[in-house]
Design an enzyme around this catalytic site. Sequence first.
Site, PDB file in Angstrom:
ATOM      1  N   GLY A   1       0.820  -1.200   0.000  1.00 12.91           N
ATOM      2  CA  GLY A   1       0.000   0.000   0.000  1.00 12.91           C
ATOM      3  C   GLY A   1       0.856   1.253   0.000  1.00 12.91           C
ATOM      4  N   SER A   2       0.376   2.275   0.674  1.00 13.32           N
ATOM      5  CA  SER A   2       1.028   3.588   0.602  1.00 13.32           C
ATOM      6  C   SER A   2       2.386   3.647   1.276  1.00 13.32           C
ATOM      7  CB  SER A   2       0.104   4.650   1.197  1.00 13.32           C
ATOM      8  OG  SER A   2      -1.042   4.821   0.381  1.00 13.32           O
ATOM      9  N   THR A   3       2.768   2.623   2.074  1.00 10.62           N
ATOM     10  CA  THR A   3       4.118   2.640   2.631  1.00 10.62           C
ATOM     11  C   THR A   3       5.167   2.554   1.517  1.00 10.62           C
ATOM     12  OG1 THR A   3       4.114   0.237   2.983  1.00 10.62           O
ATOM     13  CG2 THR A   3       3.397   1.633   4.826  1.00 10.62           C
ATOM     14  N   PHE A   4       4.774   2.010   0.354  1.00 12.67           N
ATOM     15  CA  PHE A   4       5.705   1.923  -0.771  1.00 12.67           C
ATOM     16  C   PHE A   4       5.986   3.303  -1.368  1.00 12.67           C
ATOM     17  CE2 PHE A   4       7.149   0.841  -5.070  1.00 12.67           C
ATOM     18  CZ  PHE A   4       8.013  -0.218  -4.823  1.00 12.67           C
ATOM     19  N   LYS A   5       5.150   4.288  -1.033  1.00 10.91           N
ATOM     20  CA  LYS A   5       5.374   5.639  -1.552  1.00 10.91           C
ATOM     21  C   LYS A   5       6.699   6.216  -1.083  1.00 10.91           C
ATOM     22  CE  LYS A   5       0.414   6.562  -1.962  1.00 10.91           C
ATOM     23  NZ  LYS A   5      -0.774   7.190  -1.355  1.00 10.91           N
TER      24      LYS A   5
END
Length: 484
Positions: free
Chosen positions: A215-219
């Site tokens: 999810g957004s932790t990959f951002k």
Amino acid sequence: MIRNTRIAAACSLLLFLGLLVGAARVQVLNAPEYDANPANRRHALERYAQPRGDIYAAGRRLTGSEDTRQGLRYERSYPDGRLYAPVTGFASQLYGSTLLEDAEDGVLTGTDGRLAPLPLWGDLTRSRQPGGQVHTTVVPAVQKAAFRGLRGRKGAVVALEPATGRVLALVSSPGYDPALLSGNSPATTLAWNRLTEDPAQPLLNRAIRQTYPPGSTFKVITAVAALESGIVTDIDAPTRTPNPYRLIGSTTLLRNEASGCADAPLREAFAESCNTVFAKLGATVGTRQIVETAEAFGFNDGGLSIPSPVLPSHVNTRMDAAQVALSAIGQYDTRATPLQMARVAATIANGGRSMRPYLVDRLADAGGETVARTRPAYEETAMTPGTAALLRQMMIDAVSSGTGGPAAIDGLTVGGKTGTAQHGVDNSESPYAWFISWAQRPGTAVPGVAVAVVVEDAEADRADITGGGSAAPVARGVMRAALR
């Protein structure tokens, strides 16, 4: 008479030689076959004839051995089995061993050559040394905080020391008591059947043997790729991103949960976790740069062990513009273990230097004399120090004024990133809640702890499962325990 004596002597000699040949055939040529025969119980009897060595955390024994006075004499015990099962694994007389019980089996059983007083001593004497000691890097207070934080919910927590890669906590939930599997009684078989048939998979180590869409932790990785490639040179400059954003070559429109994401600068988009901005950045940066950056953090590494084997985290190396845009926000087929995402947070905290994670601090003989010690191992530089400084500041902003607010700790500098990962057909399943973070004491050069938390709770209301709401409070408790 003399002739008959000579004939008898010759026959005796031939018979003696025949016995020697037969014994050599049994003891040398056929030895591997007999050793591998399931009916041969000698190895099992020898293996359990003496107490097994123990696993420790901060000088405290996590394991023990109980004398059953049966054929397989010594049986494994676990004083705090549920708490430390993701670290120790189990050692069973029926079902083998897992995790550290397996990876360090030679030391624990006394067969490791490093425990012998002299080289090749065991081979020459055919003897087994007393079981050695395995001293882990786990900090009991941090392990307990992670265990309490999950409160039995499905998920995992990993805490690392950024400067060294030491694993401070490793928790997987729901768990089990490894003592249930130690013996060879019918009760052991019943426990095995119950655990292996449980749909919640309590035997699965979700911290290192399960991957999730990040999810957004990959951002965090997408932001690094954009800065390192020069696509973004000013984190406060508008990104010229529409809201919604149409995926290239597709009619699919990507939207945001947060408001104010249209044309948002990278700093603001990171704090509010704007999907549109990061999807566009991913498509602009391209597959090669995203993959190279992710791999610099440890993705697609199939050889990692701590020393228990770690399932590789994955980012696709062949994607079109729409697929790389989705990967840039941690979707498509990108998947990561909690350990991997803890590595991401630790690398940012450590100024861009990636340290190899490890769970065993040292190995010792039965008397406690060290025979091997793990040294921190630098792997590579995932980004320049300047980029790492920008990412640290954006992670601080995400906690102080963005989606990561529940992770804030008075008196400490905390940086973090939330993530809510969709999954299931048409995203029909309850999403996974992620939070990655680090915390730093005032006056120190490097943050003292980095944490990754994932919570998968199918029973919760979908609206309640967010990285900030479900996972960040768990990380907060772990960071506080680590830096107390």
